[in-house]
Design an enzyme around this catalytic site. Structure first.
Site, PDB file in Angstrom:
ATOM      1  CB  SER A  39      34.777  38.936  52.571  1.00 30.92           C
ATOM      2  OG  SER A  39      35.929  38.646  51.819  1.00 30.92           O
TER       3      SER A  39
ATOM      4  N   GLY B 227      35.856  33.719  52.606  1.00 31.23           N
ATOM      5  CA  GLY B 227      34.770  33.406  53.532  1.00 31.23           C
ATOM      6  C   GLY B 227      34.775  34.273  54.768  1.00 31.23           C
TER       7      GLY B 227
ATOM      8  CG  HIS C  48      34.337  42.172  48.648  1.00 31.61           C
ATOM      9  ND1 HIS C  48      35.084  42.635  49.702  1.00 31.61           N
ATOM     10  CD2 HIS C  48      34.296  40.826  48.783  1.00 31.61           C
ATOM     11  CE1 HIS C  48      35.481  41.616  50.440  1.00 31.61           C
ATOM     12  NE2 HIS C  48      35.008  40.497  49.897  1.00 31.61           N
TER      13      HIS C  48
ATOM     14  CG  ASP D 289      35.303  46.000  50.365  1.00 27.25           C
ATOM     15  OD1 ASP D 289      34.101  45.878  50.073  1.00 27.25           O
ATOM     16  OD2 ASP D 289      36.066  45.030  50.527  1.00 27.25           O
TER      17      ASP D 289
END
Length: 849
Positions: A799, A797, A651, A705
């Site tokens: 991720s 932030g 993502h 993801d």
């Protein structure tokens, strides 16, 4: 034994035997004829000479034996002592800072004469004193105008070492002059010193070991800011077998502040360590701290006066990067603390908090609230020494009650009136981070208006009462509760969430939440696939569970007849039963494939902003990467897999709106970064050659993801940039075990990003429980971690960053990739991570790692 040793000693060296008159010993006959009989007179003469020679031999032997035993018994050793002498009437001169100056030599000579005179009054000291060396001078305080730091040498019989130690330690008692001139010892009419105090101690034996081949001292004035660093830092490790001293001086009326940016030494303080002293000599009762390994927390230290000593000692074993520390001087007036505090609320803390407080500090706060109110002080941080009985060193005293050591967060002390006196005292050695506290006035009849009053005097949000969590810290918020429909009532009366029932953990405290659950019978073992097998079949060399779990925690690994989803598959296709054999330092596969590619997950030197986290140390997480969108700044995190490949979240690289995050040219990669906007010599920037998101990534559910990034050029791996280990598909991360999240994300939901890399410890959470909490939105490719009581989580932030798990062998594995969550750090809302074990084959296929 004595006679046996004496007979051996009769044998003399050949050189002595050759000096004897050989005609006196069994002179052989010159022919075969019998010797003629001697006359009686001649016979008596020869007998007399023989007896005389025998007596001489006995006397010589006795003398040699006496000499030998005296020589053996007179074994003497050298003892070194380090000390300081305060001089009353000797004004400090600038030239005393320079050891080569005539003024230094002159005063040093007087100090040594003074010591010799003092030693002469004690028979043990007088007989064994062999020399004195003055190492430095500093300006004194109060009645002491100058301080001399010296080293004295003694030669003493080995059996008298303890007596010598006692005599040196009691040397200050010699300051009373029997002639009535207290504190003044007469040397010569023109040369005399007035001594205010003397202190001494034996030299640390670690600093005198024979293997040390470099001993050096550096003198630094800290008027201008600068730094001190270990030899070779940062380009190479510090050398072995060195003892270095840095003598730091500030201007009079100032103190020294020393802030460590990096400190990485051997974990064993008997091998490599630094020490900081509140003096210019390594006096034990002036040591502020001793550090080794990779310490966390505050590494900022302050002196009580204008001098400080930093020492580094290393051994011959493997060496580490070392340290760099910034120094500066601060006016003494800035250490002011205490005073009168008025009003119903306020704050107080130890001087210079969160830096270590200075030694020899005393502060008194007088708190006065409105009449008819009481006062309470809540300590949010409390770190003062080791907490010895009676608190003889550093302590906080409140209305006669002393506190020291480590206190739990939110410790509360209350008064019985509207006044309170808080005193902080630190002694001359071993400082700590100190305390930070808030005081509040309250009405005695209602100590917690609108809140729940815990038995330990904490005030708690009433919504947290009877929610299954010990929020007070003494469980008083979980007593006498009425459980609601979503809760299980334990036999001890506590209420716990129903989804904790039969999860294999004793949440009630009396195990009643695990009663009446479907489980194996007594004497049976529960396999990972939920089958039950007799306990007697564990570790019998056969796979009775059919998934190898009954053989997975045995002393030896079993080669399985049939592979399962839980067993480790070697490169040759065979499977073994051992749990997590990846890179554990033992060869388990016949083809050794379980130890392939294991140059990872070890911080080369070791003996998100995250919500609820803490600042990390530099190089503590060398696999952490900061991904920047050019012109925007930090956007996501990533993990180093090799010198070419990174792993992040899919993502992070999808195109939100008009942004083209999927394009490699949009990104800039920063490796070895610690603080955003503060690149250092260890920071490496790279561009991105290609981005490979997982082809089945679902932007709605966040399933799959995960994404790979290839750098445009290789990076050099070092202590600041190093790959994390990838787990095999069957790697098992135990529920409840600790893992770490790291990143520069927001520190609270909706908050601002952090500038310094943050870290926080979380727990692996049962997938069934997690699905229940997250409304069944958790797939097989996801892993949950966090603290269900809330307060600690990844956030915006973070991720793409790593969820790091340390194996029993000390190697760090990438358990997950920061993916998504319901807000940040909410209660019963854990963080959700991409489960890397599900994508091991995909990573190898796309990157070759």
């Amino acid at each position: 034994q004595k006679s046996r040793r004496a007979r051996v000693k009769v044998l003399l060296p050949v050189s002595q035997m050759e000096d004897w008159d050989t005609t006196l010993h069994f002179l052989p006959a010159t022919d075969t004829k019998p010797l003629e009989k001697m006359s009686g007179r001649r016979k008596k003469l020869w007998m007399g000479l023989g007896l005389l020679l025998l007596a001489a031999a006995v006397a010589l032997t006795t003398g040699l034996l006496v000499w030998h035993f005296n020589a053996v018994s007179d074994v003497r050793v050298e003892r070194l002592y380090i000390g300081a002498m305060g001089l009353r009437d000797q004004p400090f001169l600038k030239s005393y800072e320079e050891p080569s100056s005539p003024q230094f030599d002159q005063l040093a000579s007087l100090v040594c004469q003074q010591l010799e005179t003092m030693f002469s009054r004690n028979s043990v000291l007088a007989k064994s004193f062999s020399g004195c060396t003055v190492q430095s001078f500093s300006e004194g305080t109060g009645a002491t105008r100058t301080v001399a730091y010296y080293q004295s040498q003694f030669e003493v019989h080995v059996s008298q070492q303890a007596s010598l130690d006692e005599a040196v330690q009691s040397m200050q008692l010699l300051l009373g002059d029997p002639d009535g001139h207290k504190g003044r010892l007469q040397l010569r009419p023109a040369d005399r010193l007035s001594v205010s105090n003397v202190m001494a101690q034996a030299v640390d034996p670690r600093t005198t070991r024979s293997s040390l081949f470099v001993k050096k001292t550096f003198n630094i004035h800290v008027r201008e800011k600068g730094d001190v660093r270990s030899p070779g830092f940062p380009g190479s490790s510090y050398p072995p077998n060195v003892y270095l001293q840095w003598r730091l001086r500030a201007d009079p009326g100032h103190r020294i502040q020393l802030d460590f940016q990096t400190l990485i030494l051997d974990d064993d303080c008997q091998q490599d360590f630094i020490r900081i002293y509140d003096s210019l000599a390594p006096l034990e009762h002036r040591v502020l701290t001793e550090q080794c390994g990779y310490p966390h927390g505050s590494l900022s230290f302050l002196s009580s006066g204008h001098v400080m000593l930093l020492t580094l000692l290393t051994n011959e074993e493997r060496n580490f990067p070392g340290f760099i520390a910034n120094y500066s001087q601060i006016p003494l007036s800035r250490a002011s603390c205490g005073g009168r505090l008025r009003g119903d609320r306020g704050f107080l803390s130890s001087p210079f908090y969160p830096a270590h407080y200075p030694p020899q500090t005393s502060c008194v706060w007088e708190i006065q609230a409105t009449k008819d109110q009481f006062v309470k002080v809540q300590f949010n941080t409390f770190l003062l020494g080791n907490g010895s009985d009676g608190c003889p060193g550093d302590y906080v005293e409140i209305n006669g009650q002393r506190l020291c050591g480590r206190k739990p967060e939110r410790t509360v002390v209350t008064s019985r009136s509207n006044t309170m006196t808080v005193t902080f005292t630190s002694d001359a050695s071993y400082v700590d981070q100190g305390f930070h506290a808030e005081y509040t006035a309250f009405v005695p009849t209602d100590p917690c208006p609108g809140s729940f009053w815990c038995h330990n005097n904490l005030c708690l949000n009433p919504a947290l009462r009877c929610d299954g969590w010990d929020d007070c810290g003494d469980n008083s918020d979980e007593r006498d509760c009425q459980c609601d429909a979503s809760q299980l009532r334990c036999q001890n009366g506590r209420c716990k969430p129903k989804f904790w029932q039969c999860d294999g953990t004793d949440d009630c405290g009396d195990n009643s939440d695990e009663d009446n659950c479907v489980k194996c019978k007594p004497g049976e073992f529960l396999c990972r696939n939920q089958r039950c097998v007799p306990e007697s079949r564990r570790c019998d060399g056969r796979d009775d569970c059919s998934d190898g779990s009954d053989e997975s925690q045995c002393k030896r690994s079993v080669l399985l007849q049939q592979c399962s989803e839980h067993s480790f598959r070697c490169r040759n296709g065979k499977c073994i039963s051992k749990l997590n054999p990846d890179c554990d330092g033992e060869l388990d596969c016949e083809d050794a494939s379980d130890e392939d590619g294991c140059h990872c997950g070890k911080r080369p030197y070791r003996s998100s902003r995250i919500v609820g986290g803490q600042v990390s140390q530099e190089a503590e997480w060398p696999w952490q990467v900061s991904l920047h969108i050019k012109g925007t700044g930090h956007t996501c995190g990533a993990s180093v897999l090799s010198n070419r490949w990174l792993l992040t979240a899919a993502h992070c690289v999808r195109n939100p709106g008009s942004a083209m995050y999927s394009q490699p040219e949009q990104w800039e990669v920063l490796l070895g970064l610690h603080e955003q906007g503060q690149t250092s010599k260890w920071t490496v920037k790279r561009s991105v050659k290609q981005i490979i998101p997982h082809h089945r990534y679902d932007p709605v559910t966040y399933d799959n993801d995960i994404a790979l990034m290839e750098l445009d050029a290789n990076v050099t791996l070092n202590q600041n940039i190093y790959p994390i280990c990838l787990p095999s598909p069957t790697y098992y991360f135990p529920v409840g075990s600790e893992a770490w999240i790291t990143g520069w994300g927001a520190t609270r939901e909706g908050g601002r990003p952090a500038s310094v890399l943050q870290k926080a410890a979380v727990r692996i959470i049962n997938s069934t429980v997690c699905r229940s909490l997250m409304s069944d939105e958790v797939t097989e490719g996801m892993l949950c971690a966090g603290l269900l009581r809330g307060g600690v989580d990844a956030c915006q932030g973070d991720s793409g960053g790593p969820l790091s798990f340390t194996s029993p062998s000390g190697r760090v594995f990438l358990a997950g990739v920061v993916s998504w969550g319901d807000g940040c750090a909410r209660r019963n809302k854990p963080g959700v991570y991409t489960r890397t074990t599900q994508y091991r084959s995909w990573i190898r296929e796309k990157s070759g790692v």
